[in-house]
Design an enzyme around this catalytic site. Structure first.
Site, PDB file in Angstrom:
ATOM      1  N   HIS A   1       0.717  -1.236  -0.143  1.00  0.00           N
ATOM      2  CA  HIS A   1      -0.085  -0.053   0.084  1.00  0.00           C
ATOM      3  C   HIS A   1       0.822   1.070   0.045  1.00  0.00           C
ATOM      4  O   HIS A   1       0.330   2.389  -0.242  1.00  0.00           O
ATOM      5  CB  HIS A   1      -0.996   0.068   1.184  1.00  0.00           C
ATOM      6  CG  HIS A   1      -2.159  -1.170   1.181  1.00  0.00           C
ATOM      7  ND1 HIS A   1      -2.762  -1.319   0.127  1.00  0.00           N
ATOM      8  CD2 HIS A   1      -2.236  -2.058   2.195  1.00  0.00           C
ATOM      9  CE1 HIS A   1      -3.411  -2.471   0.360  1.00  0.00           C
ATOM     10  NE2 HIS A   1      -3.126  -2.630   1.722  1.00  0.00           N
ATOM     11  N   CYS A   2       2.148   1.023   0.178  1.00  0.00           N
ATOM     12  CA  CYS A   2       3.116   2.325   0.028  1.00  0.00           C
ATOM     13  C   CYS A   2       3.675   2.637  -1.441  1.00  0.00           C
ATOM     14  O   CYS A   2       4.230   1.509  -1.805  1.00  0.00           O
ATOM     15  CB  CYS A   2       4.185   2.160   0.930  1.00  0.00           C
ATOM     16  SG  CYS A   2       5.275   3.509   1.403  1.00  0.00           S
TER      17      CYS A   2
END
Length: 343
Positions: free
Chosen positions: A143-144
């Site tokens: 998710h980064c």
């Protein structure tokens, strides 16, 4: 020219290409219990593998912490500076009490373990090329992206591993990400949105976090699942689409995000895959990759039940028992195009 890094180094052939450090595990005054993620699962996986006599402390590769220079290969200085604010880290990790902690403690107790795991993923990328396969017992922070974190993901380890390989390893110019975590991998998707060198296959519950429509434009093979999807349908889709993805393009490396939050009963995943289904899923992915002689890096990603550590360990043991992973050096072989057509 790429800056020097401590993350690429020669590893003894007596070691398994399995990367881990005790510093992966997050423990601080019980704060880790305020998030559904089992922040000690990585150590539990290693203990299970030790108990099964697959590994010893001397036969795994000790992870090293990614430095600021390493992180800057992908991340902006502006983003890394934001992590010096505890409230930003609290938002990313979804642990509200982190908000009131001095950032020096946050850096040491929360972010250092994540930097260790990020270093582990980068290291495992090089090992996968050298040995044919590698597993980082942690990582998978999908998710980064370069400029923002979220969903317990503070560093873009998947993007970093690929960019390191592209910049530092001759002959690596194409990568395929196979993301089988229950959540959409919007971080690496945002990072590779306009990069034709990276093919992304993502299988996820269409109804849950993050629902990032912008990032979805980067997905070359998108498989959106419904609530409660079970083994038979899931495994059929995984096998069909992994083969399909590798028929569309033959990468120099596969990054396999092997989240266990697909497990039945996971509070965040919303799917209904059995432990045996997860083990079979990993077997399918490794069987296809190894049959085509494509190096594969596996990271363990999400999983929000205590029993996921046991399942991850059992899956690794199954891969070994089937001869899909071994300790010996595996030189990259010339792919027979007829094999690819038959798969």
């Amino acid at each position: 020219m790429a800056l020097p890094t401590q993350l690429y180094f020669d590893v003894s052939p007596t070691c398994w290409p399995i990367v881990y450090s005790a510093d992966y595990n997050i423990t601080f005054m019980g704060l880790e219990k305020m998030h559904p993620f089992d922040s000690g699962k990585w150590g539990k996986v290693i203990n299970f593998l030790r108990d099964a006599t697959l590994i010893t402390d001397d036969t795994i590769v000790a992870a090293r912490e990614a430095t600021e220079d390493d992180l800057l290969v992908v991340h902006t200085r502006r983003y890394l500076s934001k992590l010096k604010w505890s409230y930003v880290v609290a938002t990313i990790t979804e642990i509200p009490p982190v908000l009131v902690l001095p950032n020096c403690l946050v850096q040491r107790k929360v972010l250092k373990p994540l930097r260790m795991q990020t270093g582990g993923t980068i290291m495992a990328g090089k090992l996968a090329i050298d040995r044919g396969w590698a597993i980082n017992i942690g990582g998978g922070f999908h998710h980064c992206s370069s400029e923002r974190g979220g969903g317990f993901c503070a560093y873009a380890d998947i993007t970093l591993a690929i960019k390191f390989l592209f910049e530092r390893v001759e002959g690596v110019s194409k990568a395929t990400i196979i993301d089988l975590d229950a959540h959409q991998g919007n971080g690496h998707e945002r990072d590779f949105l306009d990069d034709d060198r990276v093919y992304i296959m993502d299988v996820y519950n269409r109804y849950i976090y993050p629902g990032d429509g912008f990032a979805k434009r980067a997905i070359k093979r998108k498989i959106e699942l419904d609530w409660g999807t079970e083994d038979a349908e899931y495994l059929d889709k995984v096998e069909t689409h992994v083969k399909g993805a590798l028929n569309e393009t033959r990468p120099d490396v596969i990054i396999y995000n092997a989240g266990t939050d697909i497990l039945d009963g996971d509070p965040l995943g919303g799917l209904a895959i059995s432990p045996q289904g997860i083990i079979k899923r990993d077997e399918i992915v490794f069987t296809i990759a190894r049959s085509r002689c494509i190096p594969i890096l596996m990271v363990t990603s999400g999983g929000y039940q205590k029993r996921t550590a046991r399942i991850i360990a059992d899956s690794i043991l199954n891969l070994h028992n089937l001869g899909l992973i071994d300790k010996s050096l595996a030189a990259r072989e010339t792919q027979n195009p007829m094999v690819e057509l038959m798969m």
